[in-house]
Write an enzyme that holds these catalytic residues in place. Structure first.
Site, PDB file in Angstrom:
ATOM      1  N   HIS A 320      18.820  17.875  29.171  1.00  0.00           N
ATOM      2  CA  HIS A 320      17.551  17.452  28.803  1.00  0.00           C
ATOM      3  C   HIS A 320      17.097  16.227  29.766  1.00  0.00           C
ATOM      4  CE1 HIS A 320      13.815  16.052  26.770  1.00  0.00           C
ATOM      5  NE2 HIS A 320      13.888  17.239  26.066  1.00  0.00           N
ATOM      6  N   ASP A 378      16.315  24.173  21.990  1.00  0.00           N
ATOM      7  CA  ASP A 378      16.126  25.395  22.096  1.00  0.00           C
ATOM      8  C   ASP A 378      17.235  26.346  22.186  1.00  0.00           C
ATOM      9  OD1 ASP A 378      13.276  25.159  23.085  1.00  0.00           O
ATOM     10  OD2 ASP A 378      13.892  24.420  24.741  1.00  0.00           O
TER      11      ASP A 378
END
Ligand code: ACO
Length: 444
Positions: A320, A378
């Site tokens: 991320h 996700d």
């Protein structure tokens, strides 16, 4: 450049008595430093070009605060996500999505009366203009639901002219409520259209998430009652995706809105940005990857591929831009995933053991440890959404539905700022310098 004590200029946030000095071409320039309520201080460079003739260079905005905001705070090193100060875990464990919407839009969690009022206002806007049904049928039968979302949400501005004047706070509020209320209806219609089933009208006796499941999964010929366990999981997924600071799609919404574009057009721009696989499309990509891996035995081969600099393959659902620790939403999503799979009897989904083993192996691997690559939201959301009954093509649509409130709250915050100006970044130009036009017959 150095930072030091000393009060400077009019700060947009709390003035922490600091400034910084930049030495350029043997001249010193003082730049104000502002302090937020938490998080890194920022150096104000708004006058830099005027004072020095230099731009700053920060492609991908890794060191740039693009705006001042009171909505969401992320500490990527700590794995902390706060909405208006409240940790995401507490909102997800104790509240519901509409409460989070109220919090993001108006700054505070609603009391009981405020909640009833807000719920009522949202519920009364769940239907879409009947003529919009015809708009859907203009799309090819196999259109991706995200393509439909981009088009239909943008087209809301053609149906709701009475809430597009951004100088009128009442119209802005109505547009906000309309989008939160209609997004589930539009998302469900995109889904129904893609599977060739009739559209299902909203049911205002149901809560937000249950109504959405009803619009997606009920058919006129059969009775349907949403499963409360699945509705709670859906609601939780909406909360987890509600806002995430100045990510790519939110920045897109703000940039689009900075020109004075109407809110429906801005949200449509955000949806378009979210569609990309490095952003909202990652849960679809993560699930596809887990399916491709197929079995726990194949994991080492894929981990090797992910580490190979000559191979473009990346572990989807890992890493991320901001979190250099566990994404706090991933922890909640993992729990959610187990609950949903158990409730629908899909705990034998072969993707789950692959996901759990892959997570464990990657978290122990030096390559991922060194680069601080942890699972993001996700990683488990794809498996969860599939267990809820959604095809992969709907995953990003659900993300867009939930993120709509964040986009709107960020957009509202921006247009309510009296100092707001159009967003207009500059560039480091490396193309040809000025040269004369060459006639075609003289070109080599
Ligand atoms: N698998 C393997 N290696 C990775 C991964 C990954 N998923 N993510 C990053 N890396 C490596 C990069 O190759 C790079 O290595 P290097 O320093 O040796 O060159 C290093 O980690 C840093 O990567 P960057 O691309 O510079 O990190 P950035 O912050 O730009 O990217 C991103 C973040 C886009 C999320 C990236 O981690 C990625 O592509 N992940 C997979 C896609 C994904 O899951 N996206 C969802 C994001 S969350 C969301 O939108 C809700």
């Amino acid at each position: 450049m150095s930072a030091s004590g000393g009060s400077q200029g009019s700060a947009p946030a709390t003035d922490n008595q600091k400034s910084s000095t930049l030495r350029l071409d043997d001249k010193e320039h003082t730049l104000p430093v502002y302090q937020g309520s938490i998080g890194p201080d920022v150096i104000d460079i708004t006058r830099l070009y005027g004072d020095t003739g230099y731009f700053t260079f920060d492609p991908g905005f890794t060191s740039t605060a693009s705006c001042e905001s009171k909505l969401t705070y992320i500490d990527g090193d700590e794995g902390l996500l706060l909405h208006r100060g409240y940790p995401i875990e507490e909102l997800a464990d104790n509240g519901n999505f509409l409460e989070t919407c109220h919090l993001l839009l108006y700054g505070e969690l609603p009391n009981a009366a405020q909640f009833e009022d807000f719920k009522q206002r949202v519920t009364m806007h769940t239907m879409v203009h009947e003529q919009m049904h015809r708009f859907f049928t203009g799309f090819r039968r196999d259109a991706h639901p995200m393509a439909i979302m981009v088009g239909v949400v943008g087209a809301l501005s053609a149906f709701y002219h009475d809430s597009t004047d951004i100088t009128d706070p009442v119209q802005c509020d109505i547009a906000s409520i309309r989008m939160i209320a209609k997004m589930p209806t539009i998302a469900a219609m995109a889904f129904k259209y893609s599977i060739g089933q009739p559209f299902t009208y909203p049911r205002n006796d149901l809560d937000y998430a249950s109504n959405f499941l009803h619009m997606c999964f009920s058919v006129p010929c059969e009775k349907y009652e949403p499963d409360p366990v699945l509705a709670a999981a859906m609601d939780n997924i909406f909360i987890l995706h509600a806002d995430h600071e100045q990510n790519a799609s939110t920045s897109t919404v703000r940039l689009a809105g900075s020109s004075g574009a109407n809110p429906f057009a801005c949200i449509s721009a955000g949806i378009a940005c979210l569609w990309g696989p490095a952003h909202g499309g990652a849960n679809e990509a993560a699930l596809q990857m887990l399916e491709e891996i197929g079995s726990v035995d194949n994991i080492p081969e894929y981990v090797k591929k992910a580490k190979d600099k000559d191979d473009p393959f990346r572990l989807m659902g890992f890493g991320h831009r901001v979190y250099k620790n566990y994404d706090p939403r991933a922890v909640i999503m993992q729990k959610n995933c187990h609950e949903v799979l158990e409730a629908v009897g899909a705990d034998k989904d072969p993707a789950l053991p692959v996901a759990m083993a892959l997570e464990k192996i990657a978290l122990e691997d030096e390559y991922f440890v060194e680069r601080k690559l942890y699972p993001n939201i996700d990683f488990y959301s794809g498996i969860t959404l599939r267990a809820l009954g959604f095809p992969t093509s709907m995953f990003t649509v659900l993300f867009a539905l939930a993120r709509t409130v964040g986009w709107i709250a960020q957009w509202k915050e921006m247009i309510e700022d009296p100092d707001q100006r159009i967003g207009r970044p500059r560039q480091l130009y490396t193309g040809p310098a000025k040269r004369p036009y060459v006639k075609m017959e003289d070109r080599k």
